[in-house]
Design a protein around this motif. Structure first.
Motif, PDB file in Angstrom:
ATOM      1  N   VAL A   1     -15.946   7.508  20.462  1.00 54.69           N
ATOM      2  CA  VAL A   1     -16.129   8.888  19.677  1.00 54.69           C
ATOM      3  C   VAL A   1     -16.675   8.584  18.549  1.00 54.69           C
ATOM      4  CG1 VAL A   1     -14.007   7.546  18.054  1.00 54.69           C
ATOM      5  CG2 VAL A   1     -14.085   9.960  18.168  1.00 54.69           C
ATOM      6  N   VAL A   2     -16.887   9.815  18.073  1.00 61.54           N
ATOM      7  CA  VAL A   2     -18.549   9.882  16.710  1.00 61.54           C
ATOM      8  C   VAL A   2     -17.156   9.917  15.590  1.00 61.54           C
ATOM      9  CG1 VAL A   2     -20.565  11.056  15.817  1.00 61.54           C
ATOM     10  CG2 VAL A   2     -19.934  10.569  17.871  1.00 61.54           C
ATOM     11  N   VAL A   3     -17.493   8.938  14.180  1.00 65.61           N
ATOM     12  CA  VAL A   3     -17.075   8.961  13.246  1.00 65.61           C
ATOM     13  C   VAL A   3     -18.250   8.767  12.595  1.00 65.61           C
ATOM     14  CG1 VAL A   3     -15.031   8.253  14.111  1.00 65.61           C
ATOM     15  CG2 VAL A   3     -16.830   6.312  13.106  1.00 65.61           C
ATOM     16  N   PRO A   4     -17.510   9.214  10.558  1.00 66.57           N
ATOM     17  CA  PRO A   4     -18.628   9.195   9.431  1.00 66.57           C
ATOM     18  C   PRO A   4     -18.185   7.310   9.655  1.00 66.57           C
ATOM     19  CG  PRO A   4     -16.260  10.293   8.902  1.00 66.57           C
ATOM     20  CD  PRO A   4     -16.120   9.741  10.311  1.00 66.57           C
ATOM     21  N   PRO A   5     -19.584   7.223   8.661  1.00 65.66           N
ATOM     22  CA  PRO A   5     -19.807   5.526   8.112  1.00 65.66           C
ATOM     23  C   PRO A   5     -18.650   5.698   6.936  1.00 65.66           C
ATOM     24  CG  PRO A   5     -21.708   6.843   7.538  1.00 65.66           C
ATOM     25  CD  PRO A   5     -20.839   7.784   8.213  1.00 65.66           C
ATOM     26  N   GLY A   6     -18.370   4.297   6.949  1.00 66.52           N
ATOM     27  CA  GLY A   6     -17.302   3.765   5.689  1.00 66.52           C
ATOM     28  C   GLY A   6     -17.930   4.117   4.160  1.00 66.52           C
ATOM     29  N   ASP A   7     -18.556   3.715   4.411  1.00 70.22           N
ATOM     30  CA  ASP A   7     -19.448   3.152   3.396  1.00 70.22           C
ATOM     31  C   ASP A   7     -18.864   2.664   2.252  1.00 70.22           C
ATOM     32  OD1 ASP A   7     -20.998   5.727   2.051  1.00 70.22           O
ATOM     33  OD2 ASP A   7     -19.411   7.301   1.764  1.00 70.22           O
ATOM     34  N   ARG A   8     -19.098   1.463   3.191  1.00 68.81           N
ATOM     35  CA  ARG A   8     -18.225  -0.204   2.842  1.00 68.81           C
ATOM     36  C   ARG A   8     -19.558  -0.613   2.802  1.00 68.81           C
ATOM     37  NH1 ARG A   8     -13.253  -0.821   2.673  1.00 68.81           N
ATOM     38  NH2 ARG A   8     -13.540  -3.403   3.179  1.00 68.81           N
ATOM     39  N   ARG A   9     -19.950  -1.889   2.007  1.00 69.27           N
ATOM     40  CA  ARG A   9     -20.780  -2.645   1.738  1.00 69.27           C
ATOM     41  C   ARG A   9     -20.539  -3.723   1.401  1.00 69.27           C
ATOM     42  NH1 ARG A   9     -24.128  -1.562  -2.099  1.00 69.27           N
ATOM     43  NH2 ARG A   9     -23.199  -0.389  -3.782  1.00 69.27           N
ATOM     44  N   TRP A  10     -19.141  -4.322   1.318  1.00 69.64           N
ATOM     45  CA  TRP A  10     -18.739  -5.543   1.480  1.00 69.64           C
ATOM     46  C   TRP A  10     -19.198  -6.736   3.010  1.00 69.64           C
ATOM     47  CZ3 TRP A  10     -16.091  -1.942  -1.677  1.00 69.64           C
ATOM     48  CH2 TRP A  10     -15.417  -1.136  -0.300  1.00 69.64           C
ATOM     49  N   LEU A  11     -18.845  -8.096   2.924  1.00 74.46           N
ATOM     50  CA  LEU A  11     -18.810  -8.244   4.191  1.00 74.46           C
ATOM     51  C   LEU A  11     -18.130  -8.236   5.613  1.00 74.46           C
ATOM     52  CD1 LEU A  11     -19.873 -11.450   2.560  1.00 74.46           C
ATOM     53  CD2 LEU A  11     -21.161 -10.199   2.736  1.00 74.46           C
ATOM     54  N   PHE A  12     -16.872  -7.787   5.085  1.00 73.73           N
ATOM     55  CA  PHE A  12     -16.393  -8.242   6.388  1.00 73.73           C
ATOM     56  C   PHE A  12     -16.000  -6.704   6.867  1.00 73.73           C
ATOM     57  CE2 PHE A  12     -15.896 -12.482   7.278  1.00 73.73           C
ATOM     58  CZ  PHE A  12     -15.338 -12.796   6.501  1.00 73.73           C
ATOM     59  N   ARG A  13     -14.753  -6.893   7.133  1.00 69.32           N
ATOM     60  CA  ARG A  13     -13.722  -5.278   7.848  1.00 69.32           C
ATOM     61  C   ARG A  13     -14.378  -4.191   7.642  1.00 69.32           C
ATOM     62  NH1 ARG A  13     -12.297  -7.617  12.965  1.00 69.32           N
ATOM     63  NH2 ARG A  13     -11.296  -9.216  11.349  1.00 69.32           N
ATOM     64  N   GLU A  14     -15.125  -2.588   8.551  1.00 70.09           N
ATOM     65  CA  GLU A  14     -14.131  -1.828   8.808  1.00 70.09           C
ATOM     66  C   GLU A  14     -13.597  -0.929   9.382  1.00 70.09           C
ATOM     67  OE1 GLU A  14     -17.657   2.409   8.823  1.00 70.09           O
ATOM     68  OE2 GLU A  14     -18.344   0.102   9.053  1.00 70.09           O
ATOM     69  N   PHE A  15     -13.683  -1.815  10.959  1.00 71.31           N
ATOM     70  CA  PHE A  15     -13.133  -1.611  11.682  1.00 71.31           C
ATOM     71  C   PHE A  15     -11.859  -2.495  12.093  1.00 71.31           C
ATOM     72  CE2 PHE A  15     -17.133   0.620  12.107  1.00 71.31           C
ATOM     73  CZ  PHE A  15     -16.874   2.279  12.080  1.00 71.31           C
TER      74      PHE A  15
END
Length: 556
Positions: free
Chosen positions: A407-421
């Protein structure tokens, strides 16, 4: 393995100066292994490749001409050859080292990812090597998988995909937020991590508010429990994971890295300091049993908390996936590699992910309950590899090298070190997104690939050369599978085969009355739904002095 080689006079003179000196420089009681790396099918040397010795902390780098030297104690070794333009993890096995002796492998042919730009065809190789066969490095199975999509097209989350929406604040279901994730000149601080429990519930690490918030599988707030700060400031270098039995693990890095274990209700069970080496943690995962730390270098360490402190096991060559370990890495602008290895580091399979959209980076999300590996591939249309990715391709990949879902998803715009998924028990992927207004937790089901792609045949393709010219009309045969095709005018061919390991034979089209050459052969491992590109294959030269085939008189 000793080999006698015949080189041009100038090269022989140069080697006569270098090799004895190198052998003499070896430490007492050790021997020296040398060889010259050359691209398969070319006379071109391979500069800057790394030759690593399995089981020893020894490695060498090839010089501008492809030559390498490494000193070793007596014994039999396997060499692993890696380089930026090479098929990864190629091996030369059974290299015997004798104390005080020089083991010359001669020319070692290695497989390139694609034909080198300065490749000099090896039609003259027999004259260079004096007819001695070179050593050919064995490459691991390398199924090539073409990733879906030809242009960036991120999907947008529908309301039914969004599980949690939390505004800034300190109340139930709200989150501490600070800064703007869209601005590069501001620190964007918020929940650095989250986890999915064994029943699909959500645990969000709300660091600014000093707590973990729990939500049910539908995103409804249930409760929160506090986390203890080691100092006056919150530690954003933190990650959280939940095991199959409901245990919750929290790791904080900072100056004094720690690991804390909670029961499902949030009660602290154990807490202890981590060794300083754990400052290289990328993320923590917890499936069955002890938590596993995935390090920034792709290796993993398992840790167990007890009253006597923390007991660590590792490092292992990647994230555990059944009886193998997996790593994922960006190999170039258009490709990424997913590597499966044993606990001893022996690579079983490397899957080459090829993309029509430039790849910015690739990340491991986890291993689902079927044993498939889920990766996140960040892609963008810009010219700069470091540009902000415009989409993320979530991909479920079987250990045989086929796509099980995507599946293609938008980036989460998260610039910290750990978890996006994080992975959910049903195989879907939960994504944390952030902006100035809120934090969102979004569920993305991985659409299954067609059934025939998962259980059907694979595709083998390549290009045949007859000397320096394309071999048009040559026969490509997998006799055991009763499959055969003819190469095209440019020498290219494509042959579909069932999953398995097959020996392909390549034979030129022989004019009537000409001597027939023995077929060239190549062993190929084929995975269902995958493409294996064998690159350029050189046909065997015709037999010298062979009698023409017998002429049969046609009866009237």
């Amino acid at each position: 393995m000793q080999r006698r080689l015949h080189f041009p006079v100038a090269l022989v003179f140069a080697l006569a100066l270098v090799l004895p000196a190198a052998a003499a420089a070896a430490p007492r009681g050790q021997g020296t292994v040398t060889g010259m790396l050359r691209y398969k099918g070319c006379l071109t040397g391979v500069p800057g490749a790394t030759v690593t010795v399995i089981g020893r902390e020894r490695q060498a780098r090839s010089d501008s001409g492809g030559r390498f030297l490494v000193d070793l104690p007596p014994g039999s070794y396997s060499l692993v050859i890696r380089g930026p333009s090479l098929v990864p993890d190629q091996r030369v096995d059974e290299v015997v080292v004798t104390a005080g002796k020089l083991t010359d492998l001669g020319i070692v042919e290695v497989w390139a990812d694609e034909r080198p730009a300065l490749c000099v065809p090896d039609a003259a190789s027999a004259a260079v090597s004096g007819g001695v066969e070179p050593t050919v490095a064995a490459a691991p199975d390398l199924p090539a998988v073409d990733l879906p999509g030809t242009a960036v097209a991120p999907a947008s989350a529908t309301p039914e995909n969004i599980l949690v929406r939390g505004s800034p604040g300190t109340g139930p279901g709200q989150f501490g937020l600070q800064g703007n994730p869209a601005r590069e000149d501001e620190d964007a601080l918020g929940p650095p991590s989250f986890a999915v429990g064994p029943q699909g519930g959500l645990l969000v690490l709300d660091v600014l508010n000093g707590r973990v918030q729990r939500f049910d599988p539908r995103g409804r707030f249930l409760m929160s429990f506090p986390i203890v700060r080691a100092g006056p400031e919150p530690v954003f270098e933190s990650d959280i994971a939940a095991s199959d039995d409901g245990a919750i693990f929290l790791v904080t890095e900072g100056d004094n890295p720690t690991l804390t274990q909670f029961d499902p209700s949030g009660k602290v069970l154990l807490s202890g300091a981590l060794p300083p080496s754990f400052k290289g943690v990328d993320q923590i995962v917890a499936g069955k049993g002890r938590p596993t730390f995935l390090m920034l270098n792709g290796q993993s360490v398992r840790a167990e908390l007890g009253w006597g402190g923390i007991r660590a096991e590792g490092p292992k060559p990647g994230l555990p996936a059944g009886d193998v370990y997996v790593q994922a890495e960006r190999a170039g602008r258009w490709s990424a590699l997913v590597r499966f290895a044993t606990a001893e580091g022996k690579v079983r399979r490397t899957v080459n992910l090829r993309s029509a959209i430039p790849i910015a980076r690739v990340r491991l999300v986890g291993v689902n309950r079927r044993g498939d590996v889920v990766v996140a591939v960040d892609r963008h249309d810009g010219a700069d590899d470091e540009a902000t990715p415009a989409e993320v391709l979530l991909l479920s990949l079987t250990q045989q090298g086929q796509i099980a879902g995507s599946v293609v998803v938008p980036p989460g715009d998260r610039r910290w070190l750990f978890r996006e998924f994080a992975l959910a028990p049903d195989g879907s992927v939960i994504q944390m997104q952030s902006d100035l207004a809120e934090v969102r937790l979004v569920r993305w089901p991985l659409a299954s690939s067609p059934r025939d792609a998962a259980v059907g045949e694979g595709l083998v393709r390549g290009r045949l050369l007859d000397g320096a010219r394309p071999a048009a009309g040559a026969a490509v045969t997998a006799s055991r599978a009763h499959r055969s095709v003819a190469s095209g005018a440019d020498g290219s061919f494509e042959l579909r085969l069932p999953p398995g390991t097959w020996t392909l034979g390549f034979r030129r089209a022989v004019p009537h009355g000409s001597a027939e050459a023995p077929p060239a052969e190549l062993k190929v491992a084929v995975a269902a739904g995958a493409t294996v590109d064998v690159g350029t294959v050189q046909l065997a030269p015709p037999k010298v002095g062979a009698p023409p085939p017998a002429q049969h008189e046609t009866l009237p």
